[in-house]
Design an enzyme around this catalytic site. Structure first.
Site, PDB file in Angstrom:
ATOM      1  CE  LYS A 195     -16.919  13.814  25.436  1.00 51.70           C
ATOM      2  NZ  LYS A 195     -17.977  12.994  26.026  1.00 51.70           N
ATOM      3  N   GLY A 378     -13.531  -0.616  22.840  1.00 46.04           N
ATOM      4  CA  GLY A 378     -13.515  -0.455  24.296  1.00 46.04           C
ATOM      5  C   GLY A 378     -12.545  -1.408  24.969  1.00 46.04           C
TER       6      GLY A 378
HETATM    7  P1  ADP Z   1     -11.359   6.279  18.410  1.00 44.42           P
HETATM    8  O1  ADP Z   1     -12.720   5.770  17.984  1.00 44.42           O
HETATM    9  O2  ADP Z   1     -10.303   5.976  17.400  1.00 44.42           O
HETATM   10  O3  ADP Z   1     -10.986   5.839  19.796  1.00 44.42           O
HETATM   11  P2  ADP Z   1     -12.439   8.777  19.327  1.00 44.42           P
HETATM   12  O4  ADP Z   1     -13.808   8.194  19.282  1.00 44.42           O
HETATM   13  O5  ADP Z   1     -11.835   9.061  20.644  1.00 44.42           O
HETATM   14  O6  ADP Z   1     -11.436   7.882  18.458  1.00 44.42           O
HETATM   15  O7  ADP Z   1     -12.423  10.175  18.568  1.00 44.42           O
HETATM   16  C1  ADP Z   1     -12.765  10.288  17.207  1.00 44.42           C
HETATM   17  C2  ADP Z   1     -13.501  11.552  16.952  1.00 44.42           C
HETATM   18  O8  ADP Z   1     -12.782  12.684  17.397  1.00 44.42           O
HETATM   19  C3  ADP Z   1     -13.713  11.756  15.463  1.00 44.42           C
HETATM   20  O9  ADP Z   1     -15.091  11.708  15.195  1.00 44.42           O
HETATM   21  C4  ADP Z   1     -13.133  13.138  15.186  1.00 44.42           C
HETATM   22  O10 ADP Z   1     -13.922  13.912  14.320  1.00 44.42           O
HETATM   23  C5  ADP Z   1     -13.096  13.748  16.559  1.00 44.42           C
HETATM   24  N1  ADP Z   1     -12.079  14.813  16.637  1.00 44.42           N
HETATM   25  C6  ADP Z   1     -10.764  14.708  16.385  1.00 44.42           C
HETATM   26  N2  ADP Z   1     -10.150  15.894  16.507  1.00 44.42           N
HETATM   27  C7  ADP Z   1     -11.101  16.790  16.840  1.00 44.42           C
HETATM   28  C8  ADP Z   1     -11.089  18.186  17.090  1.00 44.42           C
HETATM   29  N3  ADP Z   1      -9.964  18.896  17.041  1.00 44.42           N
HETATM   30  N4  ADP Z   1     -12.271  18.771  17.419  1.00 44.42           N
HETATM   31  C9  ADP Z   1     -13.402  18.051  17.487  1.00 44.42           C
HETATM   32  N5  ADP Z   1     -13.477  16.740  17.249  1.00 44.42           N
HETATM   33  C10 ADP Z   1     -12.333  16.109  16.931  1.00 44.42           C
END
Ligand code: ADP
Ligand code: MG
Length: 396
Positions: A195, A378
């Site tokens: 997001k 976080g």
């Molecule tokens: P982090 O934990 O590294 O901060 P996030 O929690 O923000 O990362 O996002 C990770 C998630 O985003 C993963 O579970 C991944 O599957 C999802 N994701 C990445 N690209 C897409 C996409 N194009 N559509 C839907 N989900 C996605």
């Protein structure tokens, strides 16, 4: 900020806030990275002659004792990692804690879950004083909890004479701080994940610091929509399209390259076995070989990986937060794995933050080729977003 190294510890009791918030199922510890990350700090304190009193939260017991959230299994596990006994105190304050500490001079004691008291998250002064009363010196090595002003991360610092950062905390603040304030250039940030809304502050803050910002993951689709590009059923945050337009304009104004995917892997459903197509981003300004239609974008494509790799290869500092696609499904993992390889090959400082990004880098087998892997999901996001972390500020 003082660090553990600056303190004289011989014969002194050190209250050490650690982040032992690990997954535990039926008494068995899953990923123990957080426990292992604190070992060097604990070892150093023992070597310097301290009595080490460890304190952590675990899960969300919501202010009442609950055997489901006991830290007891962590004491056993830690003893194995340290190769020495770890005494477990059944309470984190009061006589029950003090007795175990007194019985283990020069040893290691783990206190029961701090969050068995609601006063921990409430940053209650009486509770903070009771924690401080157990020790002579306060050390915080829990970077992952530093974005919260709790009794054990903030309140306690008002009731101790000496306070310092542990080695892990020091490394986090040093690496993330250097990247934000004195980066070697070019400085490239790679942002992805689910997001835009999760990372709006980070995008905003980094736009004022980086030379290039490479965007992937679901968050790319809000930016692509803002540029008038068809995104099918990809995840788009409709309420952030205007914000994305503004960030795009801001990047241009500041001369920051804000790069979006030029191709992607799309599928009719969010499913591991969905039929996939790899197509160019459907844009009037790009040669297109496909139209997304009602498909959704689930990974960046090979042209994007090649394009991003070129920018990453020239970087002297890289900060990466957020996977480039749904890397948990093999059909949509190539983009994230490609970027992980590119970052691993950088000759410069490479910093990985975010729980899923850390998992992705491990999956790519390149974790040991990164300069720094942040343990605080976080907390590292708030730090990169330009916020002052109360647990860090309290050590000054
Ligand atoms: P982090 O934990 O590294 O901060 P996030 O929690 O923000 O990362 O996002 C990770 C998630 O985003 C993963 O579970 C991944 O599957 C999802 N994701 C990445 N690209 C897409 C996409 N194009 N559509 C839907 N989900 C996605
Ligand atoms: Mg995540």
């Amino acid at each position: 900020m003082h660090t553990l190294r600056d303190l004289s510890l011989s014969g002194r009791r050190v209250f050490m806030r650690v982040d032992f918030n690990v997954p535990i199922k039926d008494g068995v510890i899953g990923d123990d990275t957080r426990i292992r990350s604190a070992v060097p700090t604990i070892q150093l304190a023992i070597a310097r002659g301290a009595t080490v009193i460890l304190a952590s939260h675990l899960g969300r017991p919501k202010g009442t004792p609950n055997p489901q959230f006991t830290l007891q299994p962590v004491a056993t596990h830690l003893a194995g990692l340290l190769g020495r006994p770890v005494a477990f105190a059944p309470d984190c304050i009061g006589d029950a804690a003090a007795t175990v500490i007194a019985a283990n001079p020069g040893g290691v004691v783990l206190l029961e879950n701090l969050r068995f008291y609601k006063e921990e998250e409430g940053n209650d002064a009486t509770f903070a004083r009771a924690l401080a009363a157990l020790a002579d010196v306060y050390v915080n090595d829990a970077f992952g909890a530093a974005h919260r002003a709790h009794a054990s991360t903030e309140g306690i610092t008002h009731h101790v004479k000496e306070k310092a950062a542990g080695l892990l905390m020091e490394a986090e603040v040093t690496y993330l701080g250097k990247a934000l304030h004195h980066p070697d250039r070019p400085f490239v940030a790679i942002l992805g994940g689910a997001k835009v809304s999760d990372k709006l502050e980070v995008i905003q803050n980094l736009l004022g610091k980086v030379d290039a910002l490479l965007i992937g993951g679901a968050m790319a689709y809000t930016f692509l929509t803002a540029r008038g590009i068809a995104t099918g059923t990809s995840l788009v945050e409709a309420d952030l399209i205007d914000t994305a337009k503004r960030l795009d304009a801001l990047a241009q104004e500041r001369g920051v390259r804000l790069e979006l995917p030029i191709d992607h892997v799309v599928a009719p459903a969010f499913a591991a076995d969905a039929p996939t197509r790899t197509i160019d981003i459907d844009s009037p300004s790009l040669p297109t070989n496909g139209n997304i239609g009602t498909d959704m974008g689930l990974d960046i494509g090979p042209k994007t990986v090649a394009h991003y790799r070129e920018i990453i290869a020239a970087a002297k500092t890289v900060v990466w937060n957020g996977p480039m696609g749904v890397f948990e499904m093999p059909a949509f993992a190539a983009g994230t794995m490609g970027v992980a390889q590119a970052v691993a090959n950088v000759s410069g400082t490479t910093i990985i933050g975010g729980g899923d990004s850390v998992a992705a880098v491990a999956q790519a087998g390149v974790a040991d080729r990164m300069t720094h892997i942040s343990t605080g999901g976080g907390a590292s996001l708030e730090f990169l977003g330009g916020r002052t972390l109360p647990g860090v500020a309290a050590l000054a």
